[in-house]
Design a protein around this motif. Structure first.
Motif, PDB file in Angstrom:
ATOM      1  N   CYS A 190      -3.294  30.554  14.263  1.00  0.00           N
ATOM      2  CA  CYS A 190      -3.536  31.519  13.187  1.00  0.00           C
ATOM      3  C   CYS A 190      -2.227  32.162  12.740  1.00  0.00           C
ATOM      4  O   CYS A 190      -1.977  32.328  11.548  1.00  0.00           O
ATOM      5  CB  CYS A 190      -4.510  32.608  13.640  1.00  0.00           C
ATOM      6  N   GLU A 226      -6.996  28.380   5.357  1.00  0.00           N
ATOM      7  CA  GLU A 226      -5.866  28.000   4.497  1.00  0.00           C
ATOM      8  C   GLU A 226      -6.293  27.917   3.029  1.00  0.00           C
ATOM      9  O   GLU A 226      -5.531  28.323   2.137  1.00  0.00           O
ATOM     10  CB  GLU A 226      -5.237  26.678   4.965  1.00  0.00           C
ATOM     11  N   GLN A 242       3.301  30.878   7.371  1.00  0.00           N
ATOM     12  CA  GLN A 242       3.565  29.962   6.241  1.00  0.00           C
ATOM     13  C   GLN A 242       3.300  30.660   4.911  1.00  0.00           C
ATOM     14  O   GLN A 242       3.893  30.315   3.900  1.00  0.00           O
ATOM     15  CB  GLN A 242       2.665  28.726   6.336  1.00  0.00           C
ATOM     16  N   LEU A 297      -9.662  26.542  10.493  1.00  0.00           N
ATOM     17  CA  LEU A 297      -8.378  26.918   9.896  1.00  0.00           C
ATOM     18  C   LEU A 297      -8.164  26.292   8.526  1.00  0.00           C
ATOM     19  O   LEU A 297      -7.413  26.816   7.717  1.00  0.00           O
ATOM     20  CB  LEU A 297      -7.240  26.559  10.851  1.00  0.00           C
ATOM     21  N   GLN A 298      -8.850  25.187   8.261  1.00  0.00           N
ATOM     22  CA  GLN A 298      -8.744  24.582   6.928  1.00  0.00           C
ATOM     23  C   GLN A 298      -9.328  25.532   5.884  1.00  0.00           C
ATOM     24  O   GLN A 298      -8.728  25.756   4.830  1.00  0.00           O
ATOM     25  CB  GLN A 298      -9.465  23.226   6.897  1.00  0.00           C
ATOM     26  N   ARG A 335       0.817  30.990  13.078  1.00  0.00           N
ATOM     27  CA  ARG A 335       1.668  30.009  12.400  1.00  0.00           C
ATOM     28  C   ARG A 335       1.234  29.863  10.937  1.00  0.00           C
ATOM     29  O   ARG A 335       2.064  29.860  10.026  1.00  0.00           O
ATOM     30  CB  ARG A 335       1.589  28.657  13.117  1.00  0.00           C
ATOM     31  N   LEU A 336      -0.068  29.781  10.720  1.00  0.00           N
ATOM     32  CA  LEU A 336      -0.589  29.659   9.355  1.00  0.00           C
ATOM     33  C   LEU A 336      -0.233  30.908   8.532  1.00  0.00           C
ATOM     34  O   LEU A 336       0.225  30.810   7.391  1.00  0.00           O
ATOM     35  CB  LEU A 336      -2.113  29.473   9.428  1.00  0.00           C
TER      36      LEU A 336
END
Ligand SMILES: *Cc1c(COP(=O)(O)O)cnc(C)c1O
Length: 408
Positions: free
Chosen positions: A185, A155, A191, A151-152, A187-188
């Motif tokens: 995923c 992002e 954002q 996930l980094q 939630r990201l």
């Protein structure tokens, strides 16, 4: 009318009753409305139906009582026991289509415009992958396909790329049963103000509800577990923004013309009545088959998210009620052994597709994924010897006996 959410709590009860409207002629089940058009008593009534002042059907590309029943049942199942931010029962609207691919096309044409990008992950359904890579670029929409487990890195891409509009997820995914973490995923994506959509075909709403994690859209090929009997191809797009679904998305769907038909919608409604029962049996059988294959000396690898050896075991445990009824495996002797095994099956059916009462066995490298170049295929774990199984609802002893004789 539509079932009140408070009065019947169980998922199985929803499967049977949700979406049903009593028939004016007292038929128990909604009859098949094989009619392309619907009658107006007066010119004024016609006008009122067109403007939406009066509810009622006009023309089957726009809607039909059989579509409505299936749509409302699916929306009820996907929102079962979920609540909105005010604590009210979550609402959603579903639009039934002629196929899963038609429903996906409505989704993409409703939300994506030239210049937009869509971020998604490896090993999507073959048709989805081709739609993203071969059709959308011609409309000016570029796919970004990456591993969504890091996930980094996701992002970093979201920070850098300014034109990403949608995050598209499919979990579990064909045919290695890789899962992505819906909660993390989505939630990201939120954002970064992306629209989120989830292909929930492999799980069915019985096992997984993407709306729980705030997904904007849930998509199904209803051809699979929802229909459950392999009698009709179909697809559904379910959206949480009811207003947008009723206005913009309905407009796109009607103009695209990928509507279902009364008979297929009737078969789908009938099939969904037993969804809970079927899923329970499918899942029970799948666990036993996964364990049997995992312990068989001819088998080198089993991909099933219920096995602790599966890389996404923890994700499946977190977001699915049960790891499901699809698995794949490899034979030690590779491709030639795989072909022999498939040819020797006497009970399991040799066919693509999934989610039917009958156990279906297919060979991805030569069937569903034959159009994808070998290197790319192998990157998503689709080796030449991989066999996929959609476990049916037969008696487990008979399934195990068939596998045993075919493997020996
Ligand atoms: C079958 C399938 C589709 C496509 O649906 P059709 O009904 O064949 O058009 C999309 N996604 C998944 C996961 C599928 O299994």
């Amino acid at each position: 009318m539509i079932m009140k959410k408070q009065s019947h709590q169980g998922f199985g009860t929803y499967c049977v009753h949700a979406g049903h409207v009593p028939d004016p002629n007292y038929a128990h089940l909604t009859p098949i409305y094989a009619s392309s058009t619907f009658v107006f008593d007066t010119a004024e009534q016609g006008m009122n139906r067109f403007t939406g002042k009066e509810k009622g059907y006009i023309y089957t590309r726009w809607g039909n009582p059989n579509f409505t029943e299936a749509e409302q049942k699916i929306a009820a199942l996907e929102t079962h026991q979920l609540h909105d931010s005010q604590g009210n029962p979550l609402q959603a609207k579903a639009i039934l289509h002629a196929s899963g691919m038609a429903a996906l096309t409505t989704l993409f044409l409703s939300e994506l415009h030239a210049g937009d990008k869509i971020i998604t992950h490896l090993s999507l359904y073959g048709g989805t992958d081709e739609l993203l890579q071969k059709i959308l670029p011609g409309l000016g929409v570029e796919p970004i396909i990456m591993d969504m487990h890091d996930l980094q890195r996701v992002e970093d891409v979201l920070k850098k790329e300014k034109h990403i509009r949608m995050m598209y997820l499919e979990t579990p995914a064909n045919p290695t049963l890789r899962c992505v973490d819906l909660e993390a995923c989505i939630r990201l994506a939120q954002q970064y103000h992306l629209v989120t959509a989830v292909d929930n075909t492999f799980a069915s709403p019985y096992l997984q509800q993407p709306f729980r994690y705030g997904a904007d859209y849930v998509f199904h090929s209803t051809t699979k577990f929802l229909n459950g009997h392999g009698t009709a191809v179909g697809g559904v797009l379910v959206g949480r923004d009811v207003e947008k679904m009723e206005q913009h998305v309905t407009k796109v769907a009607r103009l695209l013309g990928g509507n279902s038909n009364a008979f297929d919608a009737y078969l789908l409604t009938l099939g969904m009545k037993t969804l809970e029962l079927r899923m329970q049996r499918h899942c029970e059988n799948a666990v036993q088959i996964a364990n049997f294959l995992d312990n068989h000396q001819a088998v080198s690898k089993v991909n099933y998210p219920g096995l602790t050896s599966h890389p996404d075991y923890a994700i499946a445990q977190k977001q699915m009620k049960h790891p499901g009824a699809i698995l794949s495996f490899e034979l030690k002797e590779g491709l030639s052994a795989g072909k022999k095994f498939i040819d020797r099956l006497q009970l399991c059916i040799r066919a693509v597709s999934l989610g039917t009462c009958d156990t279906l066995v297919s060979h991805p490298a030569s069937m569903t994924h034959y159009g994808i170049p070998r290197e790319q295929r192998e990157k998503s774990g689709i080796t030449d010897g991989l066999i996929r199984m959609s476990v049916g609802i037969e008696n487990i002893e008979d399934l195990l006996a068939d596998l045993d004789q075919a493997l020996s």
